[in-house]
Motif scaffolding. Structure first.
Motif, PDB file in Angstrom:
ATOM      1  N   MET A 111       0.830  -1.204   0.000  1.00  0.00           N
ATOM      2  CA  MET A 111       0.000   0.000   0.000  1.00  0.00           C
ATOM      3  C   MET A 111       0.862   1.251   0.000  1.00  0.00           C
ATOM      4  O   MET A 111       1.945   1.269   0.583  1.00  0.00           O
ATOM      5  CB  MET A 111      -0.936   0.006   1.211  1.00  0.00           C
ATOM      6  CG  MET A 111      -1.917  -1.161   1.195  1.00  0.00           C
ATOM      7  SD  MET A 111      -3.031  -1.184   2.608  1.00  0.00           S
ATOM      8  CE  MET A 111      -4.132   0.150   2.175  1.00  0.00           C
ATOM      9  N   GLU A 112       0.322   2.285  -0.641  1.00  0.00           N
ATOM     10  CA  GLU A 112       0.961   3.593  -0.673  1.00  0.00           C
ATOM     11  C   GLU A 112      -0.044   4.626  -0.187  1.00  0.00           C
ATOM     12  O   GLU A 112      -1.195   4.655  -0.636  1.00  0.00           O
ATOM     13  CB  GLU A 112       1.389   3.952  -2.095  1.00  0.00           C
ATOM     14  CG  GLU A 112       2.404   3.002  -2.687  1.00  0.00           C
ATOM     15  CD  GLU A 112       2.671   3.248  -4.160  1.00  0.00           C
ATOM     16  OE1 GLU A 112       3.760   2.865  -4.602  1.00  0.00           O
ATOM     17  OE2 GLU A 112       1.787   3.807  -4.864  1.00  0.00           O
ATOM     18  N   PHE A 113       0.406   5.464   0.738  1.00  0.00           N
ATOM     19  CA  PHE A 113      -0.411   6.561   1.257  1.00  0.00           C
ATOM     20  C   PHE A 113       0.318   7.857   0.933  1.00  0.00           C
ATOM     21  O   PHE A 113       1.446   8.060   1.386  1.00  0.00           O
ATOM     22  CB  PHE A 113      -0.583   6.456   2.779  1.00  0.00           C
ATOM     23  CG  PHE A 113      -1.240   5.191   3.253  1.00  0.00           C
ATOM     24  CD1 PHE A 113      -2.610   5.124   3.414  1.00  0.00           C
ATOM     25  CD2 PHE A 113      -0.480   4.070   3.567  1.00  0.00           C
ATOM     26  CE1 PHE A 113      -3.221   3.960   3.871  1.00  0.00           C
ATOM     27  CE2 PHE A 113      -1.077   2.907   4.022  1.00  0.00           C
ATOM     28  CZ  PHE A 113      -2.448   2.846   4.171  1.00  0.00           C
ATOM     29  N   ASP A 114      -0.288   8.739   0.157  1.00  0.00           N
ATOM     30  CA  ASP A 114       0.333  10.023  -0.143  1.00  0.00           C
ATOM     31  C   ASP A 114       0.380  10.876   1.123  1.00  0.00           C
ATOM     32  O   ASP A 114      -0.382  10.647   2.075  1.00  0.00           O
ATOM     33  CB  ASP A 114      -0.460  10.764  -1.226  1.00  0.00           C
ATOM     34  CG  ASP A 114      -0.274  10.150  -2.606  1.00  0.00           C
ATOM     35  OD1 ASP A 114       0.716   9.412  -2.810  1.00  0.00           O
ATOM     36  OD2 ASP A 114      -1.119  10.410  -3.482  1.00  0.00           O
ATOM     37  N   ALA A 115       1.259  11.884   1.116  1.00  0.00           N
ATOM     38  CA  ALA A 115       1.359  12.802   2.248  1.00  0.00           C
ATOM     39  C   ALA A 115      -0.023  13.384   2.549  1.00  0.00           C
ATOM     40  O   ALA A 115      -0.752  13.772   1.643  1.00  0.00           O
ATOM     41  CB  ALA A 115       2.349  13.918   1.931  1.00  0.00           C
ATOM     42  N   TYR A 166      -5.945   5.058   9.080  1.00  0.00           N
ATOM     43  CA  TYR A 166      -4.544   5.097   8.673  1.00  0.00           C
ATOM     44  C   TYR A 166      -4.267   6.525   8.215  1.00  0.00           C
ATOM     45  O   TYR A 166      -4.999   7.048   7.384  1.00  0.00           O
ATOM     46  CB  TYR A 166      -4.274   4.165   7.483  1.00  0.00           C
ATOM     47  CG  TYR A 166      -4.866   2.785   7.591  1.00  0.00           C
ATOM     48  CD1 TYR A 166      -4.125   1.724   8.100  1.00  0.00           C
ATOM     49  CD2 TYR A 166      -6.173   2.543   7.168  1.00  0.00           C
ATOM     50  CE1 TYR A 166      -4.672   0.453   8.170  1.00  0.00           C
ATOM     51  CE2 TYR A 166      -6.721   1.278   7.241  1.00  0.00           C
ATOM     52  CZ  TYR A 166      -5.962   0.234   7.748  1.00  0.00           C
ATOM     53  OH  TYR A 166      -6.510  -1.014   7.824  1.00  0.00           O
ATOM     54  N   GLN A 167      -3.206   7.144   8.724  1.00  0.00           N
ATOM     55  CA  GLN A 167      -2.894   8.502   8.320  1.00  0.00           C
ATOM     56  C   GLN A 167      -1.391   8.629   8.084  1.00  0.00           C
ATOM     57  O   GLN A 167      -0.595   8.290   8.959  1.00  0.00           O
ATOM     58  CB  GLN A 167      -3.347   9.488   9.381  1.00  0.00           C
ATOM     59  CG  GLN A 167      -3.155  10.927   8.963  1.00  0.00           C
ATOM     60  CD  GLN A 167      -3.836  11.900   9.908  1.00  0.00           C
ATOM     61  OE1 GLN A 167      -4.512  11.507  10.845  1.00  0.00           O
ATOM     62  NE2 GLN A 167      -3.661  13.173   9.656  1.00  0.00           N
ATOM     63  N   ASN A 168      -1.034   9.119   6.886  1.00  0.00           N
ATOM     64  CA  ASN A 168       0.372   9.382   6.592  1.00  0.00           C
ATOM     65  C   ASN A 168       0.718  10.735   7.196  1.00  0.00           C
ATOM     66  O   ASN A 168       0.201  11.762   6.769  1.00  0.00           O
ATOM     67  CB  ASN A 168       0.622   9.392   5.085  1.00  0.00           C
ATOM     68  CG  ASN A 168       2.073   9.687   4.748  1.00  0.00           C
ATOM     69  OD1 ASN A 168       2.911   9.895   5.629  1.00  0.00           O
ATOM     70  ND2 ASN A 168       2.382   9.707   3.475  1.00  0.00           N
ATOM     71  N   ILE A 169       1.616  10.730   8.192  1.00  0.00           N
ATOM     72  CA  ILE A 169       2.019  11.982   8.828  1.00  0.00           C
ATOM     73  C   ILE A 169       3.380  12.446   8.308  1.00  0.00           C
ATOM     74  O   ILE A 169       3.974  13.362   8.865  1.00  0.00           O
ATOM     75  CB  ILE A 169       2.014  11.838  10.373  1.00  0.00           C
ATOM     76  CG1 ILE A 169       2.919  10.688  10.829  1.00  0.00           C
ATOM     77  CG2 ILE A 169       0.590  11.645  10.875  1.00  0.00           C
ATOM     78  CD1 ILE A 169       3.091  10.612  12.337  1.00  0.00           C
ATOM     79  N   SER A 170       3.859  11.822   7.221  1.00  0.00           N
ATOM     80  CA  SER A 170       5.119  12.205   6.590  1.00  0.00           C
ATOM     81  C   SER A 170       4.872  13.281   5.544  1.00  0.00           C
ATOM     82  O   SER A 170       3.750  13.510   5.117  1.00  0.00           O
ATOM     83  CB  SER A 170       5.748  11.003   5.866  1.00  0.00           C
ATOM     84  OG  SER A 170       5.716   9.858   6.647  1.00  0.00           O
ATOM     85  N   CYS A 171       5.960  13.886   5.084  1.00  0.00           N
ATOM     86  CA  CYS A 171       5.890  14.857   3.988  1.00  0.00           C
ATOM     87  C   CYS A 171       5.986  14.157   2.640  1.00  0.00           C
ATOM     88  O   CYS A 171       5.819  14.780   1.595  1.00  0.00           O
ATOM     89  CB  CYS A 171       7.023  15.880   4.116  1.00  0.00           C
ATOM     90  SG  CYS A 171       6.868  16.883   5.589  1.00  0.00           S
ATOM     91  N   THR A 172       6.300  12.861   2.658  1.00  0.00           N
ATOM     92  CA  THR A 172       6.438  12.081   1.432  1.00  0.00           C
ATOM     93  C   THR A 172       5.514  10.876   1.502  1.00  0.00           C
ATOM     94  O   THR A 172       4.848  10.652   2.506  1.00  0.00           O
ATOM     95  CB  THR A 172       7.898  11.592   1.246  1.00  0.00           C
ATOM     96  OG1 THR A 172       8.235  10.764   2.374  1.00  0.00           O
ATOM     97  CG2 THR A 172       8.866  12.758   1.165  1.00  0.00           C
ATOM     98  N   VAL A 173       5.507  10.080   0.453  1.00  0.00           N
ATOM     99  CA  VAL A 173       4.655   8.891   0.416  1.00  0.00           C
ATOM    100  C   VAL A 173       5.070   7.908   1.516  1.00  0.00           C
ATOM    101  O   VAL A 173       6.259   7.781   1.844  1.00  0.00           O
ATOM    102  CB  VAL A 173       4.687   8.227  -0.984  1.00  0.00           C
ATOM    103  CG1 VAL A 173       6.032   7.596  -1.270  1.00  0.00           C
ATOM    104  CG2 VAL A 173       3.578   7.206  -1.145  1.00  0.00           C
ATOM    105  N   CYS A 174       4.091   7.265   2.106  1.00  0.00           N
ATOM    106  CA  CYS A 174       4.329   6.214   3.105  1.00  0.00           C
ATOM    107  C   CYS A 174       3.968   4.890   2.439  1.00  0.00           C
ATOM    108  O   CYS A 174       2.871   4.731   1.902  1.00  0.00           O
ATOM    109  CB  CYS A 174       3.458   6.449   4.331  1.00  0.00           C
ATOM    110  SG  CYS A 174       3.618   5.172   5.595  1.00  0.00           S
TER     111      CYS A 174
END
Length: 193
Positions: A111-115, A166-174
């Motif tokens: 899986m990929e989660f965008d910023a 699920y939450q991407n808290i990065s500035c890039t893709v998780c």
């Protein structure tokens, strides 16, 4: 995309027919409208991840039962070779690496989660457990009242029989590997689909 639409539609119709249910019955247990279910069965509509989860939860079948093809003795999978399932307006991408295996009662996704992506998942059946291994980025999980942050090269497992986010808290893709275990599903339950 038409191939996956047909596969999802055939699986839905097969499950519904095997249970002697009408589209109206299916709408009541899934919370998805009768017209939408009809369009999905005919392969005329591509359901969102949320809609497909509602259908899977309503029928009490694994999510990937709608995506599975006949399985070989062994398989090497790559996300580049798989059909992508989109969620959150394309900010979440799920690639089914290994669809539901009725012997092991498990399915695996890349899986990929965008910023900034924030994806909500309704609760699964009792006993369902998820394992997530983070490859890149930071993933925040909210499971019930518990908030967890999973960093690269860390893994988490949790009971998925309650709503979770699920939450991407990065500035890039998780990016993550995501495995779902369905201990309560009987061997023949999915094979009869």
């Amino acid at each position: 995309m038409q191939k996956i639409n047909r596969r999802i539609g055939q699986a839905l119709k097969s499950i519904r027919s095997a249970r002697g249910m009408t589209l109206e019955d299916a709408a009541q247990i899934t919370g998805v409208s009768k017209p939408m279910l009809g369009q999905i069965e005919r392969g005329q509509s591509t359901p969102t991840v949320t809609t497909l989860w509602k259908i899977a939860v309503g029928f009490k079948v694994p999510f990937s039962v709608f995506l599975e093809e006949q399985q070989a003795e062994y398989e090497i999978a790559s996300p580049n070779e798989q059909t992508v399932i989109l969620g959150d307006n394309g900010k979440m991408r799920a690639y089914p690496l290994f669809v539901f295996d009725p012997v092991r009662r498990v399915e695996t996704f890349y899986m990929e989660f965008d910023a900034g992506c924030h994806h909500h998942s309704d609760k699964h059946e009792d006993g369902v457990e998820e394992h997530i291994f983070v490859l890149e980025g930071s993933l925040q999980l909210i499971v019930g009242e518990k908030v967890m942050t999973v960093q690269p090269k860390q893994a988490v497992r949790f009971r998925a029989d309650m709503p979770h986010d699920y939450q991407n808290i990065s500035c890039t893709v998780c990016t993550v590997y995501h495995t779902i275990f369905y201990p309560g599903y009987e061997r023949g339950m999915v094979q009869n689909v």
